[in-house]
Design a protein around this motif. Structure first.
Motif, PDB file in Angstrom:
ATOM      1  N   VAL A 116     -44.789 -25.784 -10.217  1.00 22.07           N
ATOM      2  CA  VAL A 116     -44.054 -24.686 -10.863  1.00 22.07           C
ATOM      3  C   VAL A 116     -43.347 -25.183 -12.111  1.00 22.07           C
ATOM      4  CG1 VAL A 116     -42.825 -22.578 -11.235  1.00 22.07           C
ATOM      5  CG2 VAL A 116     -44.075 -22.915  -8.954  1.00 22.07           C
ATOM      6  N   LEU A 117     -43.913 -25.139 -13.228  1.00 26.11           N
ATOM      7  CA  LEU A 117     -43.406 -26.000 -14.554  1.00 26.11           C
ATOM      8  C   LEU A 117     -42.340 -24.650 -15.018  1.00 26.11           C
ATOM      9  CD1 LEU A 117     -46.299 -27.543 -16.435  1.00 26.11           C
ATOM     10  CD2 LEU A 117     -44.731 -28.454 -14.653  1.00 26.11           C
ATOM     11  N   GLY A 118     -42.973 -23.376 -14.975  1.00 28.26           N
ATOM     12  CA  GLY A 118     -41.916 -22.408 -15.629  1.00 28.26           C
ATOM     13  C   GLY A 118     -42.043 -21.036 -14.945  1.00 28.26           C
ATOM     14  N   SER A 119     -41.209 -20.498 -14.383  1.00 31.08           N
ATOM     15  CA  SER A 119     -41.299 -18.957 -13.506  1.00 31.08           C
ATOM     16  C   SER A 119     -40.906 -18.010 -14.304  1.00 31.08           C
ATOM     17  CB  SER A 119     -40.473 -19.550 -12.140  1.00 31.08           C
ATOM     18  OG  SER A 119     -38.987 -19.737 -12.712  1.00 31.08           O
ATOM     19  N   ILE A 165     -48.049 -23.444 -14.357  1.00 29.17           N
ATOM     20  CA  ILE A 165     -48.160 -24.234 -13.445  1.00 29.17           C
ATOM     21  C   ILE A 165     -48.995 -25.473 -13.496  1.00 29.17           C
ATOM     22  CG2 ILE A 165     -47.567 -22.578 -11.598  1.00 29.17           C
ATOM     23  CD1 ILE A 165     -50.637 -22.688 -10.837  1.00 29.17           C
ATOM     24  N   ALA A 166     -48.817 -26.661 -13.001  1.00 27.50           N
ATOM     25  CA  ALA A 166     -49.795 -27.654 -12.935  1.00 27.50           C
ATOM     26  C   ALA A 166     -50.230 -27.889 -11.656  1.00 27.50           C
ATOM     27  CB  ALA A 166     -49.121 -28.874 -13.524  1.00 27.50           C
ATOM     28  N   VAL A 167     -51.603 -28.240 -11.601  1.00 29.34           N
ATOM     29  CA  VAL A 167     -52.433 -28.385 -10.369  1.00 29.34           C
ATOM     30  C   VAL A 167     -52.908 -29.989 -10.322  1.00 29.34           C
ATOM     31  CG1 VAL A 167     -54.295 -27.911  -8.896  1.00 29.34           C
ATOM     32  CG2 VAL A 167     -52.934 -26.250 -10.166  1.00 29.34           C
ATOM     33  N   VAL A 216     -51.560 -37.788 -10.180  1.00 31.03           N
ATOM     34  CA  VAL A 216     -51.543 -38.616 -11.146  1.00 31.03           C
ATOM     35  C   VAL A 216     -52.268 -37.929 -12.454  1.00 31.03           C
ATOM     36  CG1 VAL A 216     -52.686 -40.670 -12.537  1.00 31.03           C
ATOM     37  CG2 VAL A 216     -51.826 -40.766  -9.993  1.00 31.03           C
ATOM     38  N   ASP A 217     -53.273 -37.218 -12.126  1.00 32.32           N
ATOM     39  CA  ASP A 217     -54.017 -36.438 -13.163  1.00 32.32           C
ATOM     40  C   ASP A 217     -54.009 -34.824 -13.025  1.00 32.32           C
ATOM     41  OD1 ASP A 217     -55.153 -38.360 -15.082  1.00 32.32           O
ATOM     42  OD2 ASP A 217     -56.414 -38.837 -13.334  1.00 32.32           O
ATOM     43  N   TRP A 218     -53.687 -34.215 -13.877  1.00 34.79           N
ATOM     44  CA  TRP A 218     -53.016 -32.556 -13.528  1.00 34.79           C
ATOM     45  C   TRP A 218     -53.962 -31.607 -14.423  1.00 34.79           C
ATOM     46  CZ3 TRP A 218     -48.944 -31.371 -10.145  1.00 34.79           C
ATOM     47  CH2 TRP A 218     -48.334 -32.687  -9.743  1.00 34.79           C
ATOM     48  N   VAL A 219     -54.052 -30.598 -14.039  1.00 38.22           N
ATOM     49  CA  VAL A 219     -54.637 -29.580 -14.897  1.00 38.22           C
ATOM     50  C   VAL A 219     -53.607 -28.564 -15.106  1.00 38.22           C
ATOM     51  CG1 VAL A 219     -56.316 -27.442 -14.763  1.00 38.22           C
ATOM     52  CG2 VAL A 219     -57.094 -29.671 -14.181  1.00 38.22           C
ATOM     53  N   LEU A 220     -53.281 -28.216 -16.404  1.00 37.22           N
ATOM     54  CA  LEU A 220     -52.403 -27.542 -16.880  1.00 37.22           C
ATOM     55  C   LEU A 220     -52.735 -25.933 -16.636  1.00 37.22           C
ATOM     56  CD1 LEU A 220     -49.190 -27.131 -17.942  1.00 37.22           C
ATOM     57  CD2 LEU A 220     -50.236 -27.268 -20.114  1.00 37.22           C
ATOM     58  N   ILE A 221     -52.342 -25.063 -16.036  1.00 34.32           N
ATOM     59  CA  ILE A 221     -52.522 -23.714 -16.044  1.00 34.32           C
ATOM     60  C   ILE A 221     -51.764 -22.780 -16.642  1.00 34.32           C
ATOM     61  CG2 ILE A 221     -53.250 -21.608 -14.568  1.00 34.32           C
ATOM     62  CD1 ILE A 221     -54.834 -24.214 -13.775  1.00 34.32           C
ATOM     63  N   ALA A 252     -56.353 -31.598 -18.732  1.00 40.86           N
ATOM     64  CA  ALA A 252     -56.937 -30.139 -19.091  1.00 40.86           C
ATOM     65  C   ALA A 252     -56.072 -29.111 -18.866  1.00 40.86           C
ATOM     66  CB  ALA A 252     -58.594 -29.923 -18.538  1.00 40.86           C
ATOM     67  N   VAL A 253     -56.432 -28.156 -19.882  1.00 43.98           N
ATOM     68  CA  VAL A 253     -55.826 -26.953 -19.625  1.00 43.98           C
ATOM     69  C   VAL A 253     -56.699 -25.768 -19.272  1.00 43.98           C
ATOM     70  CG1 VAL A 253     -54.374 -25.261 -21.210  1.00 43.98           C
ATOM     71  CG2 VAL A 253     -54.093 -27.627 -21.486  1.00 43.98           C
ATOM     72  N   LEU A 254     -56.346 -24.920 -18.314  1.00 42.38           N
ATOM     73  CA  LEU A 254     -57.154 -23.746 -18.120  1.00 42.38           C
ATOM     74  C   LEU A 254     -56.196 -22.454 -18.382  1.00 42.38           C
ATOM     75  CD1 LEU A 254     -59.173 -23.054 -14.770  1.00 42.38           C
ATOM     76  CD2 LEU A 254     -57.685 -21.268 -15.654  1.00 42.38           C
ATOM     77  N   LEU A 255     -56.748 -21.624 -19.186  1.00 39.93           N
ATOM     78  CA  LEU A 255     -55.889 -20.422 -19.520  1.00 39.93           C
ATOM     79  C   LEU A 255     -56.392 -19.138 -18.700  1.00 39.93           C
ATOM     80  CD1 LEU A 255     -56.213 -20.602 -23.285  1.00 39.93           C
ATOM     81  CD2 LEU A 255     -54.361 -21.434 -21.878  1.00 39.93           C
ATOM     82  N   MET A 256     -55.533 -18.308 -18.235  1.00 44.29           N
ATOM     83  CA  MET A 256     -55.694 -17.122 -17.453  1.00 44.29           C
ATOM     84  C   MET A 256     -55.945 -15.850 -18.544  1.00 44.29           C
ATOM     85  SD  MET A 256     -54.865 -18.224 -14.388  1.00 44.29           S
ATOM     86  CE  MET A 256     -54.437 -16.899 -13.269  1.00 44.29           C
ATOM     87  N   ASP A 257     -55.354 -15.991 -19.548  1.00 46.31           N
ATOM     88  CA  ASP A 257     -55.439 -14.902 -20.709  1.00 46.31           C
ATOM     89  C   ASP A 257     -55.153 -15.409 -21.989  1.00 46.31           C
ATOM     90  OD1 ASP A 257     -52.607 -14.851 -20.692  1.00 46.31           O
ATOM     91  OD2 ASP A 257     -52.613 -13.775 -19.089  1.00 46.31           O
ATOM     92  N   ALA A 258     -55.022 -14.705 -23.097  1.00 49.24           N
ATOM     93  CA  ALA A 258     -54.803 -15.008 -24.483  1.00 49.24           C
ATOM     94  C   ALA A 258     -53.215 -14.727 -24.729  1.00 49.24           C
ATOM     95  CB  ALA A 258     -55.822 -14.761 -25.401  1.00 49.24           C
ATOM     96  N   GLN A 259     -52.214 -14.227 -23.753  1.00 51.88           N
ATOM     97  CA  GLN A 259     -51.102 -13.824 -24.252  1.00 51.88           C
ATOM     98  C   GLN A 259     -50.168 -15.051 -24.758  1.00 51.88           C
ATOM     99  OE1 GLN A 259     -49.984 -10.657 -23.975  1.00 51.88           O
ATOM    100  NE2 GLN A 259     -51.570  -9.817 -22.626  1.00 51.88           N
TER     101      GLN A 259
END
Length: 314
Positions: free
Chosen positions: A15-18, A52-54, A59-64, A93-100
């Protein structure tokens, strides 16, 4: 967070930010919570905006989602800066849940990449970010964007180089951002939940920082998850109105409040998940105070509150 060797392992979530949009404390807010955390008069800790990061190898992370606080979050999480090269990042990589706004403006801070940024989002979100809020067009003048439209038809995908994690978008009923040309004409893909699955063990995490309505499909997805990481924005539906912070209810803003017979607590009580965690906590929410009655009520129901730096392994 220590670096790990490249080997198959459980899905890791950091959890990067909550916090909800604006963070905690919010820069212009003097509510009881924000004033109290600034002056140390309440039992609470500051939080950055939700992301969050997954990873499945550490080592390698997808940023959500890419929050406006991304640079602070990278500094707080050394694994996102592995320093293998003179210019490097653990963000693959980055994955977006919405465009907020609070989920996308951090993309601009990643502009110094040496290669196009792999970006996964629904067609609706990519359209908003190309035209209404043209972040991807702006990035085209810097690192560039390698856009991948995210299917919302029930098809799971993998995101390289994560080999042991699958990602499945679950469409949510909610509005596009206020700046979107179809703000009042919702489309499938404006907002999604995300099912993360460890391909080796089959363990699943359902992530939905914004959840205003629970459809049959969403409830079915939640029932399949071993860990739920879901919307914790407001304690009560009229919270923002009561405190004089807004004229909108939680539901009007696209969030299911925790309390009440149809609230998030009642929903989570029906779920078999072994861990139930709230994220995207608004600065007005009393659960930010660790000694509040509301926090004790969550604990009595086996519900946790996410914090910046929280680790979740599946």
């Amino acid at each position: 967070m220590a670096l790990a060797s490249r080997k198959a392992s459980a899905v890791k979530i950091r959890v990067l930010g909550s916090a909800a949009g604006g963070g905690f404390p919010q820069w212009n807010c003097n509510c009881f919570n924000c004033d109290g955390v600034r002056h140390g008069t309440i039992n609470a800790v500051s939080r950055t905006q939700s992301s969050i990061a997954v990873s499945d190898d550490g080592v390698d992370w997808v940023l959500i989602n890419a929050s406006p606080d991304i640079l602070v979050q990278i500094r707080a999480n050394p694994a996102l800066q592995p320093a293998r090269l003179v210019r490097d990042s653990g963000i693959a990589a980055v994955l977006l849940m919405d465009a907020q706004i609070d989920h996308v403006t951090g993309l601009l801070m990643l502009r110094e990449r040496g290669s196009p940024l792999p970006l996964y989002a629904s067609a609706q979100v990519l359209a908003d970010l190309a035209h209404a809020l043209p972040i991807t067009r702006v990035l085209g003048h810097y690192c560039g964007v390698d856009a991948h439209p995210l299917a919302i038809d029930g098809a799971a995908l993998t995101i390289a180089p994560l080999a042991n994690t699958t990602f499945l978008a679950v469409p949510l009923l909610s509005k596009a951002p206020p700046y979107s040309p179809h703000r009042d004409d919702p489309h499938p893909g404006d907002n999604i939940g995300l099912m993360l699955q460890d391909s080796a063990s089959g363990a699943r995490v359902f992530y939905a920082p914004g959840l205003g309505q629970v459809t049959e499909a969403v409830e079915a997805a939640m029932r399949q998850a071993d860990v739920l990481l879901v919307d914790g924005t407001c304690w009560s539906d009229d919270e923002m109105i009561t405190l004089g912070l807004s004229k909108k209810t939680a539901r009007m803003m696209g969030h299911l409040a925790q309390s009440g017979p149809d609230g998030m607590i009642a929903l989570l009580d029906r779920m078999p998940a072994r861990r139930k965690i709230l994220i995207h906590i608004n600065n007005s929410n009393p659960i930010l105070r660790e000694d509040s009655p509301q926090r004790a009520e969550l604990a009595a129901h086996g519900i946790e509150v996410a914090f910046d730096g929280m680790d979740i392994s599946v």
